[in-house]
Motif scaffolding. Structure first.
Motif, PDB file in Angstrom:
ATOM      1  N   LEU A 107       3.911   5.891   6.121  1.00  0.00           N
ATOM      2  CA  LEU A 107       3.904   6.153   4.685  1.00  0.00           C
ATOM      3  C   LEU A 107       3.602   4.867   3.917  1.00  0.00           C
ATOM      4  CD1 LEU A 107       4.295   8.390   2.615  1.00  0.00           C
ATOM      5  CD2 LEU A 107       6.752   7.918   2.641  1.00  0.00           C
ATOM      6  N   GLN A 108       4.209   3.757   4.345  1.00  0.00           N
ATOM      7  CA  GLN A 108       3.922   2.472   3.703  1.00  0.00           C
ATOM      8  C   GLN A 108       2.463   2.080   3.884  1.00  0.00           C
ATOM      9  OE1 GLN A 108       6.427  -0.902   4.307  1.00  0.00           O
ATOM     10  NE2 GLN A 108       8.318   0.278   4.260  1.00  0.00           N
ATOM     11  N   LEU A 109       1.930   2.312   5.067  1.00  0.00           N
ATOM     12  CA  LEU A 109       0.534   1.972   5.332  1.00  0.00           C
ATOM     13  C   LEU A 109      -0.402   2.757   4.421  1.00  0.00           C
ATOM     14  CD1 LEU A 109      -1.528   0.443   7.092  1.00  0.00           C
ATOM     15  CD2 LEU A 109      -1.440   2.374   8.690  1.00  0.00           C
ATOM     16  N   LEU A 110      -0.147   4.048   4.269  1.00  0.00           N
ATOM     17  CA  LEU A 110      -0.980   4.881   3.401  1.00  0.00           C
ATOM     18  C   LEU A 110      -0.869   4.434   1.946  1.00  0.00           C
ATOM     19  CD1 LEU A 110      -0.363   8.442   4.902  1.00  0.00           C
ATOM     20  CD2 LEU A 110      -2.416   7.030   5.109  1.00  0.00           C
ATOM     21  N   CYS A 258      -3.908  -5.234  -5.309  1.00  0.00           N
ATOM     22  CA  CYS A 258      -4.440  -5.785  -4.059  1.00  0.00           C
ATOM     23  C   CYS A 258      -3.339  -6.495  -3.276  1.00  0.00           C
ATOM     24  CB  CYS A 258      -5.570  -6.766  -4.354  1.00  0.00           C
ATOM     25  SG  CYS A 258      -7.153  -5.979  -4.720  1.00  0.00           S
ATOM     26  N   VAL A 259      -2.527  -7.281  -3.976  1.00  0.00           N
ATOM     27  CA  VAL A 259      -1.432  -7.984  -3.312  1.00  0.00           C
ATOM     28  C   VAL A 259      -0.457  -6.996  -2.688  1.00  0.00           C
ATOM     29  CG1 VAL A 259       0.559  -9.509  -3.672  1.00  0.00           C
ATOM     30  CG2 VAL A 259      -1.633 -10.024  -4.774  1.00  0.00           C
ATOM     31  N   ILE A 260      -0.090  -5.964  -3.474  1.00  0.00           N
ATOM     32  CA  ILE A 260       0.836  -4.948  -2.973  1.00  0.00           C
ATOM     33  C   ILE A 260       0.239  -4.217  -1.763  1.00  0.00           C
ATOM     34  CG2 ILE A 260       1.918  -2.726  -3.516  1.00  0.00           C
ATOM     35  CD1 ILE A 260       2.186  -3.758  -6.415  1.00  0.00           C
ATOM     36  N   GLY A 261      -1.012  -3.801  -1.905  1.00  0.00           N
ATOM     37  CA  GLY A 261      -1.654  -3.053  -0.833  1.00  0.00           C
ATOM     38  C   GLY A 261      -1.784  -3.876   0.437  1.00  0.00           C
ATOM     39  N   LEU A 262      -2.236  -5.123   0.306  1.00  0.00           N
ATOM     40  CA  LEU A 262      -2.410  -5.974   1.482  1.00  0.00           C
ATOM     41  C   LEU A 262      -1.073  -6.276   2.154  1.00  0.00           C
ATOM     42  CD1 LEU A 262      -5.120  -8.460   0.162  1.00  0.00           C
ATOM     43  CD2 LEU A 262      -5.412  -6.697   1.912  1.00  0.00           C
ATOM     44  N   ARG A 263      -0.028  -6.418   1.351  1.00  0.00           N
ATOM     45  CA  ARG A 263       1.292  -6.680   1.956  1.00  0.00           C
ATOM     46  C   ARG A 263       1.750  -5.490   2.788  1.00  0.00           C
ATOM     47  NH1 ARG A 263       6.687  -5.835   1.336  1.00  0.00           N
ATOM     48  NH2 ARG A 263       8.042  -7.586   1.912  1.00  0.00           N
ATOM     49  N   PHE A 264       1.644  -4.286   2.248  1.00  0.00           N
ATOM     50  CA  PHE A 264       2.052  -3.095   2.990  1.00  0.00           C
ATOM     51  C   PHE A 264       1.207  -2.913   4.250  1.00  0.00           C
ATOM     52  CE2 PHE A 264       4.489  -0.142  -0.136  1.00  0.00           C
ATOM     53  CZ  PHE A 264       5.445  -1.137  -0.292  1.00  0.00           C
ATOM     54  N   ILE A 265      -0.096  -3.179   4.133  1.00  0.00           N
ATOM     55  CA  ILE A 265      -0.974  -3.030   5.295  1.00  0.00           C
ATOM     56  C   ILE A 265      -0.634  -4.084   6.354  1.00  0.00           C
ATOM     57  CG2 ILE A 265      -3.364  -3.226   6.091  1.00  0.00           C
ATOM     58  CD1 ILE A 265      -4.200  -2.019   3.376  1.00  0.00           C
ATOM     59  N   TRP A 266      -0.382  -5.316   5.914  1.00  0.00           N
ATOM     60  CA  TRP A 266      -0.046  -6.387   6.851  1.00  0.00           C
ATOM     61  C   TRP A 266       1.247  -6.087   7.602  1.00  0.00           C
ATOM     62  CZ3 TRP A 266      -2.041 -10.489   9.175  1.00  0.00           C
ATOM     63  CH2 TRP A 266      -1.170 -11.447   9.743  1.00  0.00           C
ATOM     64  N   LEU A 267       2.253  -5.604   6.886  1.00  0.00           N
ATOM     65  CA  LEU A 267       3.542  -5.330   7.517  1.00  0.00           C
ATOM     66  C   LEU A 267       3.452  -4.201   8.531  1.00  0.00           C
ATOM     67  CD1 LEU A 267       5.969  -5.586   4.449  1.00  0.00           C
ATOM     68  CD2 LEU A 267       5.698  -7.221   6.325  1.00  0.00           C
ATOM     69  N   ASN A 268       2.468  -3.319   8.369  1.00  0.00           N
ATOM     70  CA  ASN A 268       2.354  -2.159   9.254  1.00  0.00           C
ATOM     71  C   ASN A 268       1.030  -2.134  10.003  1.00  0.00           C
ATOM     72  OD1 ASN A 268       4.846  -0.446   8.290  1.00  0.00           O
ATOM     73  ND2 ASN A 268       3.839  -1.144   6.437  1.00  0.00           N
ATOM     74  N   ALA A 269       0.410  -3.333  10.138  1.00  0.00           N
ATOM     75  CA  ALA A 269      -0.912  -3.407  10.770  1.00  0.00           C
ATOM     76  C   ALA A 269      -0.892  -2.957  12.225  1.00  0.00           C
ATOM     77  CB  ALA A 269      -1.455  -4.827  10.671  1.00  0.00           C
ATOM     78  N   GLY A 270       0.270  -3.075  12.859  1.00  0.00           N
ATOM     79  CA  GLY A 270       0.375  -2.682  14.250  1.00  0.00           C
ATOM     80  C   GLY A 270      -0.005  -1.220  14.488  1.00  0.00           C
ATOM     81  N   LEU A 271       0.190  -0.375  13.468  1.00  0.00           N
ATOM     82  CA  LEU A 271      -0.166   1.038  13.616  1.00  0.00           C
ATOM     83  C   LEU A 271      -1.660   1.207  13.751  1.00  0.00           C
ATOM     84  CD1 LEU A 271       2.209   2.526  10.886  1.00  0.00           C
ATOM     85  CD2 LEU A 271       2.544   2.570  13.364  1.00  0.00           C
TER      86      LEU A 271
END
Length: 274
Positions: A107-110, A258-271
């Motif tokens: 959900l965070q990644l999306l 962009c900052v918010i989106g990249l942070r969420f993507i970075w934290l869940n990049a493993g998916l």
């Protein structure tokens, strides 16, 4: 007391940004609550669902004031609203069901990807400003509007937003005058928030990980703190917007997303990496 102050600050920030940039506060409330709920030690399995659900619940209140203002100005296209609402109600309910089935990390990644998409669209829209005609016509037939409402409601409930970032571009592409598009989108935010909040309440009702003062995934201390501060600060943001460059404001907000989106993507990049 410290936690209540944090919720008031979140509401103040969301209200100010909503007034400044003309978008709903959900794009700010959800990421902020994810941070707060993480610091509180709420289970990671549910904290993102709680952030989304609580954001939708606050939109129920804030949208009422927005609808009244737009209605008094005669800007809401109620026939379009009525055509879209059945789809919105069903879509928002299904959005809550969909989010409930997703793990919190997905959900965070999306949400992160969605924030980036909205940021790019805001930047591109600013560069194309004034190129699209507005003639108030060419809306699709009612069944098509209902279907589009369903898609907008579904996506909005998943991301915890009032749908303005989706409804306004759709109506604009149908050559609806921008003021009417914004006003009608504000009206559509109410059924999105109501159906979505109820769906999240039902889906999370029996979850054993929920903290005290929750109704399903809605966390009431955060709800009240945000609502108390967001409304007056929305007026402050709106007044401030008239003193600053609109294009500069949009670029700044796009940068924040962009900052918010990249942070969420970075934290869940493993998916994404398997």
């Amino acid at each position: 007391m410290e936690t209540l102050l944090i919720y008031l600050l979140v509401g103040a920030a969301a209200g100010t940004i909503a007034g400044l940039f003309g978008v709903g506060g959900g794009l700010i409330i959800v990421p902020a609550l994810v941070l707060v709920f993480t610091a509180m030690g709420i289970a990671p399995e549910i904290l993102t669902h709680m952030a989304v659900a609580t954001s939708l619940a606050t939109i129920v209140i804030t949208s009422l004031s927005s609808i009244r203002t737009h209605h008094l100005k005669g800007a809401v296209d109620w026939s379009t609203f009525l055509s879209m609402t059945p789809g919105i109600l069903l879509g928002s309910w299904l959005g809550g069901v969909t989010a409930h089935l997703l793990p919190g990390s997905w959900l965070q990644l999306l949400i992160g990807i969605f924030a980036l998409v909205i940021a790019v669209r805001m930047w591109l829209a600013g560069r194309r400003h004034g190129q699209l005609p507005e003639d108030g016509g060419r809306l699709p037939a009612a069944p098509v509007l209902t279907g589009v409402g369903g898609l907008i409601g579904w996506a909005s409930a998943i991301f915890g937003i009032g749908g303005g970032s989706l409804t306004v571009p759709f109506l604009s592409r149908c050559h609806v005058q921008m003021q009417r598009a914004v006003a009608t989108s504000a009206a559509c935010g109410l059924p999105i928030a109501v159906a979505g909040a109820i769906s999240f309440t039902v889906q999370g009702w029996d979850d054993e990980l929920l903290p005290q003062w929750s109704s399903g995934y809605i966390y009431w201390p955060a709800f009240f703190g945000i609502v108390l501060a967001s409304t007056p600060f929305a007026r402050f943001g709106a007044n401030l917007a008239h003193r600053l460059s609109p294009q500069l404001l949009k670029n700044c907000f796009a940068g924040l997303l962009c900052v918010i989106g990249l942070r969420f993507i970075w934290l869940n990049a493993g998916l994404l990496l398997g």
